[in-house]
Design an enzyme around this catalytic site. Structure first.
Site, PDB file in Angstrom:
ATOM      1  N   CYS A  65       0.662  -1.100   0.261  1.00 30.02           N
ATOM      2  CA  CYS A  65       0.354  -0.480  -0.156  1.00 30.02           C
ATOM      3  C   CYS A  65       0.986   1.222   0.106  1.00 30.02           C
ATOM      4  O   CYS A  65       1.000   1.798   0.689  1.00 30.02           O
ATOM      5  CB  CYS A  65      -0.659  -0.538   1.196  1.00 30.02           C
ATOM      6  N   CYS A  79      -0.602   4.621   2.102  1.00 28.62           N
ATOM      7  CA  CYS A  79      -0.547   4.300   3.496  1.00 28.62           C
ATOM      8  C   CYS A  79       1.399   4.588   3.662  1.00 28.62           C
ATOM      9  O   CYS A  79       1.392   4.765   4.563  1.00 28.62           O
ATOM     10  CB  CYS A  79      -0.822   2.344   3.785  1.00 28.62           C
ATOM     11  N   ASP A  80       2.419   3.781   2.800  1.00 34.34           N
ATOM     12  CA  ASP A  80       3.792   3.750   3.456  1.00 34.34           C
ATOM     13  C   ASP A  80       4.815   4.483   2.918  1.00 34.34           C
ATOM     14  O   ASP A  80       5.847   5.119   3.541  1.00 34.34           O
ATOM     15  CB  ASP A  80       3.626   2.037   3.851  1.00 34.34           C
TER      16      ASP A  80
END
Ligand code: FAD
Ligand code: NDP
Length: 317
Positions: free
Chosen positions: A141, A144-145
Site C-alpha cells: 500500500c 499508506c506507507d
C-alpha cells in the site's frame, strides 16, 4: 426445542468498517452481534491494519499509531458499547428470505439485517526475500506507507500494470529519487489517463516484460533483482523499497453470488449508500470499494451502514 433468537443486526468483519458499524449500531440499541473471523482471508481479526506498523493518516493520532493497536482500540470501543463479538469466520449465508441465516463455526444465527464488512486482501508475490523483508521495505500500500521516512529520497520499485500501479508510482515519485515500475507485459492495463501520468513523469521508469525474482537487503530492502521475460537477462536495481500493486481480492466468496458484485467480486452498492441489491443487507469498507481503500473511508462507510440498517428496521421493512 427453543426458537433461535432473531438478531436485529449481524455484522461480518473486523476492520475499521465493521467496528465503526458496531459502535453506531450498539449506541442505537440494536445489540449487534459481530463475527470477527479467525484468520479469515488469511488475515487476523482486526483486518488489514493488523499487517502494518505505523498508521500516520488516521485522524486523531498526531504522532501516528501502530496498526494492531488502532484495531484493538476500535474493538474495545465496540465492546464497551455492548457489541457481542464471536471470533469465528462466517462460512455461509442465506439471503433468500428474511430473517437471514448466517452460518459460522458454532452454528447458525438469524438476523433481520446483515452488514457485510469483510474487506479485501492485498495480493502479494512470493519470491526469495519477500517474507524476510515484508514491512521492512516491502509494502502492498503505497498511499499508506510511501511517505514513511524509510522510503524517502531513495529509488523505489513498484510491481504491477494497472491503475493502482500507475497511481502508486506517481504518488511515490513525490518522495523517491526514481520509481522503477516493473510490468510483466509490454503494455499497461491501466486507463489511458493513468498511463499518461506515468509516461509524463520523468521520475518513473517503466521496465517492460519484467518480473522481480529476488529482494536483497540488510536491515531493510537495498535492492531488487529483476528478470526480462523476453531475453532472460537478469539485473539488479538498487532500491530502498518495493511495493506490490497487483490487485486485491475482496473477501466475498462466502456470499456465494447472492449479492450483486462487479466482475472482480466487489459488492455493488447504490450510489452514496451501503444498500445492496438485497433489502436489509448493507455492505461497507473495502469489500465494496476498490478505489479509495483507506481505513478512514472504510470507517465512514461503516457508519453509513449502521445508520441505514437502523433506518431500515425503524421503517418496519
Ligand atoms: P479489512 O481491514 O480488510 O478487514 C476485514 C476483516 O474481516 C478481514 O481481514 C478478516 O479478518 C475479517 N473477515 C473476512 N471475511 C470474513 C468472514 N467470512 N467472516 C468473519 N470475518 C471475516 N489505510 C489507511 O488509511 N492508512 C494506512 O496507513 C494503511 N496502511 C495499510 C497497510 C497495509 C499493509 C495494508 C494492506 C492496508 C493499509 N491500509 C491503510 C488500508 C486499510 O487497512 C484498509 O483500507 C482498511 O483496513 C479496510 O477496512 P475494512 O473494514 O473494509 O476491512
Ligand atoms: P488490476 O487487476 O487492474 O491490475 C493488476 C495489475 O497487476 C495488472 O497489470 C496485472 O498484470 C498485474 N499482476 C497481477 N498479478 C501479477 C503477478 N502475479 N505478477 C506480476 N504482475 C501481476 O488491479 P488494480 O489494483 O490496479 O485496479 C483494480 C481496480 O481498481 C480497477 O478496476 C482499476 O481501474 C481501479 N482503480 C482505479 C483507480 C483510479 O481510477 N484512480 C486507482 C486504482 C484502482 P496484467 O496486466 O498482465 O494482468
Amino acid at each position: 426445542m427453543s426458537e433461535k433468537k432473531t438478531e436485529k443486526v449481524i455484522i461480518i468483519g473486523s476492520g475499521p468498517a465493521a467496528h465503526t458499524a458496531a459502535i453506531y449500531a450498539a449506541r442505537a440499541e440494536l445489540e449487534p452481534l459481530l463475527f470477527e473471523g479467525f484468520m479469515a482471508g488469511g488475515v487476523a481479526a482486526g483486518g488489514q491494519l493488523t499487517t502494518t506498523t505505523e498508521v500516520e493518516n488516521y485522524p486523531g493520532f498526531p504522532d501516528g499509531i501502530d496498526g494492531p493497536t488502532l484495531m484493538d482500540q476500535m474493538r474495545a470501543q465496540s465492546v464497551k458499547h455492548g457489541t457481542r463479538i464471536k471470533t469465528e469466520t462466517v462460512s455461509k449465508i442465506d439471503l433468500s428470505c428474511r430473517p437471514f441465516a448466517v452460518t459460522a463455526d458454532s452454528g447458525e444465527y438469524v438476523a433481520q439485517t446483515v452488514i457485510v464488512a469483510t474487506g479485501a486482501t492485498a495480493k502479494k508475490l512470493e519470491f526469495p526475500g519477500v517474507e524476510e523483508y515484508w514491512q521492512k521495505g516491502i509494502s502492498a500500500c503505497a498511499v499508506c506507507d510511501g511517505a514513511l521516512p524509510i522510503f524517502r529520497n531513495k529509488p523505489l520499485v513498484v510491481i504491477g500494470g494497472g491503475d493502482s500501479a500507475c497511481e502508486e508510482s506517481t504518488y511515490l515519485a513525490k518522495f523517491a529519487t526514481t520509481v522503477h515500475l516493473l510490468h510483466r507485459r509490454d503494455e499497461l492495463r491501466a486507463s489511458k489517463a493513468m498511463q499518461k501520468r506515468v509516461f509524463d513523469n520523468e521520475k518513473v521508469k517503466v521496465h517492460w516484460d519484467t518480473v522481480a525474482v529476488e529482494v536483497l537487503g540488510e536491515k531493510t530492502v537495498t535492492g531488487v533483482k529483476i528478470k526480462n521475460l523476453k531475453t532472460g537477462e537478469q539485473s539488479l536495481i538498487e532500491a530502498g523499497g518495493l511495493f506490490f500493486a497487483i490487485g486485491h481480492v475482496p473477501n466475498t466468496a462466502f456470499l456465494d453470488g447472492q449479492l450483486e458484485t462487479d466482475e472482480t467480486g466487489y459488492v455493488i452498492t447504490k450510489p452514496d449508500s451501503t444498500v445492496t441489491n438485497v433489502p436489509g443487507v448493507f455492505a461497507c469498507g473495502d469489500v465494496k470499494d476498490h478505489v479509495y481503500r483507506q481505513a478512514v473511508t472504510a470507517a465512514g462507510s461503516g457508519c453509513m451502514a449502521a445508520l441505514e440498517a437502523e433506518r431500515f428496521l425503524a421503517d418496519g421493512e
